[in-house]
Structures are given as C-alpha cells and as structure tokens.
Design a protein around this motif. Sequence first.
Motif, PDB file in Angstrom:
ATOM      1  N   VAL A  11      30.295  42.940 131.051  1.00  0.00           N
ATOM      2  CA  VAL A  11      29.624  41.691 131.394  1.00  0.00           C
ATOM      3  C   VAL A  11      30.508  40.733 132.201  1.00  0.00           C
ATOM      4  N   ALA A  12      31.819  40.977 132.230  1.00  0.00           N
ATOM      5  CA  ALA A  12      32.758  40.022 132.835  1.00  0.00           C
ATOM      6  C   ALA A  12      32.394  39.613 134.259  1.00  0.00           C
ATOM      7  N   TYR A  14      29.695  39.056 135.549  1.00  0.00           N
ATOM      8  CA  TYR A  14      28.495  38.221 135.586  1.00  0.00           C
ATOM      9  C   TYR A  14      28.678  36.886 134.852  1.00  0.00           C
ATOM     10  N   LEU A  15      29.883  36.625 134.380  1.00  0.00           N
ATOM     11  CA  LEU A  15      30.162  35.367 133.709  1.00  0.00           C
ATOM     12  C   LEU A  15      30.642  34.323 134.722  1.00  0.00           C
ATOM     13  N   GLN A  17      32.826  31.806 136.828  1.00  0.00           N
ATOM     14  CA  GLN A  17      34.224  31.804 137.230  1.00  0.00           C
ATOM     15  C   GLN A  17      34.568  30.462 137.879  1.00  0.00           C
ATOM     16  N   TYR A  26      27.478  29.679 141.044  1.00  0.00           N
ATOM     17  CA  TYR A  26      27.441  30.801 140.099  1.00  0.00           C
ATOM     18  C   TYR A  26      26.159  31.610 140.286  1.00  0.00           C
ATOM     19  N   LEU A  41      21.858  33.777 131.487  1.00  0.00           N
ATOM     20  CA  LEU A  41      23.039  33.765 130.619  1.00  0.00           C
ATOM     21  C   LEU A  41      22.687  32.925 129.388  1.00  0.00           C
ATOM     22  N   ILE A  43      24.106  31.735 125.586  1.00  0.00           N
ATOM     23  CA  ILE A  43      25.272  31.654 124.699  1.00  0.00           C
ATOM     24  C   ILE A  43      24.852  30.967 123.410  1.00  0.00           C
TER      25      ILE A  43
END
Length: 223
Positions: A11-12, A14-15, A17, A26, A41, A43
Amino acid sequence: FIGATQLLADVAPYLPQRDDESSAGYGARVSRLLGGRRFGLVIEEYQAFDATLWLRLRDFLRGLYDVTGMPAEAAKATLFLGNYAVTPWGLHRGRSGNFQFVVEGPKRIRTWPDTYWHEREDMSFRLNYHGHDDGSTVLDGQSGDVLYWPHDHWHIGEGLGGQVSVAISVALFMKDEGAANNLLARALGTVRRQLARTSEHVPVHPRDFQSSLPAIADAVAHE
C-alpha cells in the motif's frame, strides 16, 4: 480502496507523501498510478495518530457529553479521503451517531431512516441502491461544514464530479450492546477455563453466550 476493492498489500505507493503538498496533489498522483480509477483512503481511529485532532475532538465532545452522557461503548474518528464514486463497502446501517466534519469538499452523504427498509429487500453492503433514492435524504457539505446522521439511519457516501474530498467522521456508540457482548464473551472464556479443570464437558460458546447460560448455570450448581 481501489473502486470497491480493499488493498491489503503493497500500500505504500498509494499513501500520502510530503511531495504531494496538498490533497489535490495526492489525488492527482494516485489517480495516475491507478490509470484514472477511483480510490479512497480510510484511516480508522484517526485521533490516535494526531494529538491536535484528539484535543479538538475532546473540546467538541465535552459539551455534548454534558447533555447525552458519555458513550457507553466508544467514540472514534475516521478519516475519509478520495475521489471514490460511493463508499466502497456500499450502503449500510451502523450503530453510531455520526458527526462528519468536511475538511475539503464537496461531500455528500445519502441517508434513509431504518423504518424505510421495513418489509423491503435487504440492501446491506450493496451498491445498486439508486432505485431507492426517492426515499432518501441528501446531506451536502462544503469545506467547513458539519454533517450529522443518527445511529438508526442507513447511509452511504457519494462522490461529486470525481473531485477529491477530505472528511473526518466522529462516530459515537452511545448504546452498550457491543461493549456488553464483548465483556460477557470474555467473562465466559474465563468461566470455561475454570470449569474445564473440574468438569468433563461444558458446552460454552463465547460467540453465542445466551445459549450457553443454562449449561454454565447447571455446571456451576453441581461444582
């Protein structure tokens, strides 16, 4: 989520930055990675990762709790960010009252009272719900707005024009049904372990504790 599919591995990329600089940046980057497919996304327990948010929510809820009392089960914040067409897991009825703070709009929530669905087809976690739009209430919000819907309402989020939106939902689980069930299940696990030391067989089922109560009472009575 990519469309209605939850991404569990790798998943990194698509997180968010630092170089994204904004939610729009983003969204543009992730859309390029996905070839234009919609994404979301989500959380859970977001307040655990942001002390400032935790303090602001505490201040917001303090006055509410003076009126309603503390939630019997829990309260939590969830971040929703993306350009998804609809909530990826579909139409659903939760157990919580919900305040949704629109950080960047537009944001739309479509709701139905529970009574609307009585004697109708079960639409839990379905995406083909638009035949029932006439019976719904639409909550539209822009940046800075707060939306609310009660615990007994079915609901689903809808994207508008493919734009990226950012919202934080605060869910208040005021009733103690879930907490009581979890606590009793844990207690039954302890009882089962204790009875196993002296009883040959006691059919205790923590996930179906009501059917287990007669067996527990009988076993305890004969200890």
